[in-house]
Design an enzyme around this catalytic site. Structure first.
Site, mmCIF file in Angstrom:
data_model
loop_
_atom_site.group_PDB
_atom_site.id
_atom_site.type_symbol
_atom_site.label_atom_id
_atom_site.label_comp_id
_atom_site.label_asym_id
_atom_site.label_seq_id
_atom_site.Cartn_x
_atom_site.Cartn_y
_atom_site.Cartn_z
ATOM 1 N N ASN A 1 -5.568 -1.167 -3.637
ATOM 2 C CA ASN A 1 -6.225 -2.119 -3.582
ATOM 3 C C ASN A 1 -7.360 -1.920 -3.938
ATOM 4 O O ASN A 1 -7.969 -0.326 -3.381
ATOM 5 C CB ASN A 1 -6.181 -2.930 -1.966
ATOM 6 C CG ASN A 1 -6.429 -1.856 -0.959
ATOM 7 O OD1 ASN A 1 -6.266 -0.872 -1.048
ATOM 8 N ND2 ASN A 1 -7.673 -2.651 0.217
ATOM 9 N N CYS B 1 -5.461 -6.434 -4.107
ATOM 10 C CA CYS B 1 -4.233 -6.173 -4.199
ATOM 11 C C CYS B 1 -3.430 -4.770 -4.822
ATOM 12 O O CYS B 1 -3.864 -5.165 -6.191
ATOM 13 C CB CYS B 1 -3.382 -6.726 -3.788
ATOM 14 S SG CYS B 1 -3.869 -8.018 -1.915
ATOM 15 N N GLU C 1 -0.541 -4.394 -4.731
ATOM 16 C CA GLU C 1 0.912 -5.006 -5.869
ATOM 17 C C GLU C 1 0.558 -5.289 -7.179
ATOM 18 O O GLU C 1 1.606 -5.100 -7.986
ATOM 19 C CB GLU C 1 1.248 -5.536 -4.266
ATOM 20 C CG GLU C 1 1.718 -5.913 -2.915
ATOM 21 C CD GLU C 1 1.413 -6.014 -2.193
ATOM 22 O OE1 GLU C 1 -0.157 -5.824 -2.594
ATOM 23 O OE2 GLU C 1 1.287 -6.410 -1.094
ATOM 24 N N CYS D 1 -0.212 -12.183 -4.067
ATOM 25 C CA CYS D 1 1.051 -10.708 -4.439
ATOM 26 C C CYS D 1 2.283 -11.552 -4.307
ATOM 27 O O CYS D 1 2.798 -10.785 -5.793
ATOM 28 C CB CYS D 1 0.781 -9.866 -4.148
ATOM 29 S SG CYS D 1 -0.821 -8.729 -3.920
HETATM 30 N N1 THU Z 1 -4.428 -5.938 0.290
HETATM 31 C C1 THU Z 1 -3.493 -5.660 -0.312
HETATM 32 O O1 THU Z 1 -4.085 -4.849 -1.277
HETATM 33 N N2 THU Z 1 -2.576 -6.162 -0.263
HETATM 34 C C2 THU Z 1 -2.098 -6.719 0.712
HETATM 35 O O2 THU Z 1 -0.581 -7.524 0.257
HETATM 36 C C3 THU Z 1 -2.531 -7.579 0.844
HETATM 37 C C4 THU Z 1 -3.896 -7.325 1.460
HETATM 38 C C5 THU Z 1 -5.766 -5.165 0.384
HETATM 39 C C6 THU Z 1 -6.619 -6.594 -0.416
HETATM 40 C C7 THU Z 1 -7.804 -6.228 0.581
HETATM 41 O O3 THU Z 1 -8.217 -4.792 -0.708
HETATM 42 C C8 THU Z 1 -7.189 -5.690 2.001
HETATM 43 O O4 THU Z 1 -6.049 -5.661 1.895
HETATM 44 C C9 THU Z 1 -8.131 -6.475 3.087
HETATM 45 O O5 THU Z 1 -7.287 -7.971 2.817
#
Ligand code: THU
Length: 133
Positions: free
Chosen positions: A43, A54, A56, A90
């Site tokens: 992320n 994110c 993913e 995602c």
């Molecule tokens: N986040 C992800 O990278 N993937 C997910 O599926 C859930 C959330 C990240 C986004 C943000 O940078 C942090 O987690 C908090 O929401």
């Protein structure tokens, strides 16, 4: 066939590349193609919070830019105690670009894994078939 535990370890490795400037919540992802190539993602946050991306999606977009179109599985690792599920945005992007048969491997802090098919995580989803006349 890929090794789910090994893919999960790659997702944990990818977490170290995260840039969670505001939430301090690190997430890593490892996406494996049908031919066995692994793309990592993490992320990346932004001062305009909504522009955060994110783990993913960084993984899948890198793979797409490399010309990859067929995917087998994605593993996700985060800072949460419990299994970290992918967010709704995602799920939609993965369904569109990787297909509903994608295997989604969740990890927790105990080093355990839990596996789903994307279809289970996003049933009755919107997709390109709805755009065709
Ligand atoms: N986040 C992800 O990278 N993937 C997910 O599926 C859930 C959330 C990240 C986004 C943000 O940078 C942090 O987690 C908090 O929401």
């Amino acid at each position: 066939m890929f090794d789910a535990k090994e893919l999960a370890r790659k997702a944990v490795e990818a977490k170290s590349k995260a840039l969670p400037t505001y939430s301090n919540f690190h997430v890593g992802a490892a996406l494996i193609t049908e031919s066995g190539v692994i793309y990592k993602g993490a992320n990346i946050e932004n001062s305009s919070y909504g522009l955060t991306i994110c783990a993913e999606r960084t993984a899948v977009f890198q793979a797409i830019l490399d010309g990859e179109r067929k995917f087998e599985a994605i593993a996700i690792a985060g800072d949460s105690e419990d299994f970290l599920p992918p967010c709704g945005a995602c799920r939609q992007v993965l369904a569109d670009l990787c297909g509903k048969d994608l295997e989604v491997i969740l990890t927790n802090q105990k080093g355990e894994i839990k596996t789903f098919r994307l279809e289970e995580l996003l049933p009755f989803s919107f997709g390109e078939e709805f755009l065709k006349p």
